[in-house]
Design an enzyme around this catalytic site. Sequence first.
Site, PDB file in Angstrom:
ATOM      1  CB  THR A   1      39.957  47.995  47.161  1.00 48.20           C
ATOM      2  OG1 THR A   1      39.017  46.981  46.844  1.00 48.20           O
ATOM      3  CG2 THR A   1      39.835  49.151  46.182  1.00 48.20           C
TER       4      THR A   1
ATOM      5  CB  ILE B   1      39.811  29.679  35.430  1.00 46.73           C
ATOM      6  CG1 ILE B   1      38.544  30.502  35.225  1.00 46.73           C
ATOM      7  CG2 ILE B   1      39.541  28.322  36.058  1.00 46.73           C
ATOM      8  CD1 ILE B   1      37.483  30.433  36.256  1.00 46.73           C
TER       9      ILE B   1
ATOM     10  CG  HIS C   1      32.134  35.453  44.778  1.00 49.36           C
ATOM     11  ND1 HIS C   1      32.556  35.435  43.456  1.00 49.36           N
ATOM     12  CD2 HIS C   1      30.774  35.506  44.748  1.00 49.36           C
ATOM     13  CE1 HIS C   1      31.487  35.456  42.664  1.00 49.36           C
ATOM     14  NE2 HIS C   1      30.403  35.506  43.422  1.00 49.36           N
TER      15      HIS C   1
ATOM     16  CD  GLU D   1      40.209  19.519  40.808  1.00 50.88           C
ATOM     17  OE1 GLU D   1      40.049  19.174  39.616  1.00 50.88           O
ATOM     18  OE2 GLU D   1      40.490  18.727  41.729  1.00 50.88           O
TER      19      GLU D   1
ATOM     20  CG  ASP E   1      32.977  31.592  42.592  1.00 53.08           C
ATOM     21  OD1 ASP E   1      34.097  31.893  43.044  1.00 53.08           O
ATOM     22  OD2 ASP E   1      32.413  32.247  41.698  1.00 53.08           O
TER      23      ASP E   1
ATOM     24  CD  GLU F   1      34.662  41.622  48.167  1.00 54.90           C
ATOM     25  OE1 GLU F   1      35.584  40.930  47.712  1.00 54.90           O
ATOM     26  OE2 GLU F   1      33.934  42.340  47.443  1.00 54.90           O
TER      27      GLU F   1
HETATM   28  C1  GAR Z   1      36.052  42.253  44.616  1.00 57.69           C
HETATM   29  O1  GAR Z   1      34.741  42.678  44.861  1.00 57.69           O
HETATM   30  C2  GAR Z   1      36.108  40.739  44.543  1.00 57.69           C
HETATM   31  O2  GAR Z   1      35.212  40.098  45.389  1.00 57.69           O
HETATM   32  C3  GAR Z   1      35.719  40.489  43.119  1.00 57.69           C
HETATM   33  O3  GAR Z   1      36.383  41.495  42.397  1.00 57.69           O
HETATM   34  C4  GAR Z   1      36.522  42.660  43.215  1.00 57.69           C
HETATM   35  C5  GAR Z   1      37.982  43.042  43.185  1.00 57.69           C
HETATM   36  O4  GAR Z   1      38.198  44.254  43.800  1.00 57.69           O
HETATM   37  N1  GAR Z   1      36.132  39.165  42.733  1.00 57.69           N
HETATM   38  C6  GAR Z   1      35.357  38.358  42.020  1.00 57.69           C
HETATM   39  O5  GAR Z   1      34.301  38.693  41.549  1.00 57.69           O
HETATM   40  C7  GAR Z   1      35.916  36.964  41.813  1.00 57.69           C
HETATM   41  N2  GAR Z   1      34.913  36.091  41.308  1.00 57.69           N
HETATM   42  P1  GAR Z   1      39.671  44.785  44.121  1.00 57.69           P
HETATM   43  O6  GAR Z   1      40.529  44.586  42.881  1.00 57.69           O
HETATM   44  O7  GAR Z   1      39.442  46.232  44.430  1.00 57.69           O
HETATM   45  O8  GAR Z   1      40.197  44.007  45.297  1.00 57.69           O
END
Ligand code: GAR
Length: 215
Positions: free
Chosen positions: A16, A95, A112, A150, A153, A182
């Site tokens: 998304t 990673i 995030h 590195e 987060d 996001e």
């Molecule tokens: C999002 O909420 C993003 O912030 C999270 O995965 C989801 C992906 O959604 N990422 C993490 O947690 C990274 N540590 P998407 O595939 O629908 O964009």
Amino acid sequence: MAKPLKLAVLVSGGGTNLQAIIDSINDGKIIAKIEIVISTKKNAYALKRAEKHQIPCQVCSPKDFTSNDEFSNEISKIIDSYKADLIALAGFMSILSSSFIKKYENRIMNTHPSLLPSFGGKGFYGDRVHKAVLDYGVKISGATIMFVSEEVDKGPIILQQAISVDQEDTIKSLSEKVLPLEHKLYPLAIKLFSENRLEVKGRVVNILTKERKND
Ligand code: GAR
């Protein structure tokens, strides 16, 4: 007119955030072109989104490599072949190696689903983040867009926005509150980058009102 920013978007799931970036480009809000989408999973729905918009896609799974260095080198090779200016991790669940991150310093962004530095780091991804937020009982959460460093987060924070965590919230309802943030913040961060308006000083990112001359 400004030259379009060349983007590589790395995904593992629904995509998304990738869609939000595609939409912002198509609406003319960002002057950029997604040169390549790289997915760690061959059945990720993000790939369908990319194909629908005729964006080149490649699958690169860490399982197919004997080490994280090899996996990251392969991704780097693909990215370099498209001469990407910025690498956007969008729900990318692997990673990348230290040498990869060093090579593209302040040219890799990530999103995030919490207010970093809370609820971040290894093991905190996707719904696990929202579960940890609910279990801890914090009253606010949100979204963070940052440069990748590195340490997982811990990179310089570009944009953040908060939402309230209510008593009735569930993992699903929290995710439904945070994802739209996001989708708004990620394209904005990319736009600021494309306009050369992000100045990184140590771990602080200043947003410049005027475009910065190239160093
Ligand atoms: C999002 O909420 C993003 O912030 C999270 O995965 C989801 C992906 O959604 N990422 C993490 O947690 C990274 N540590 P998407 O595939 O629908 O964009």
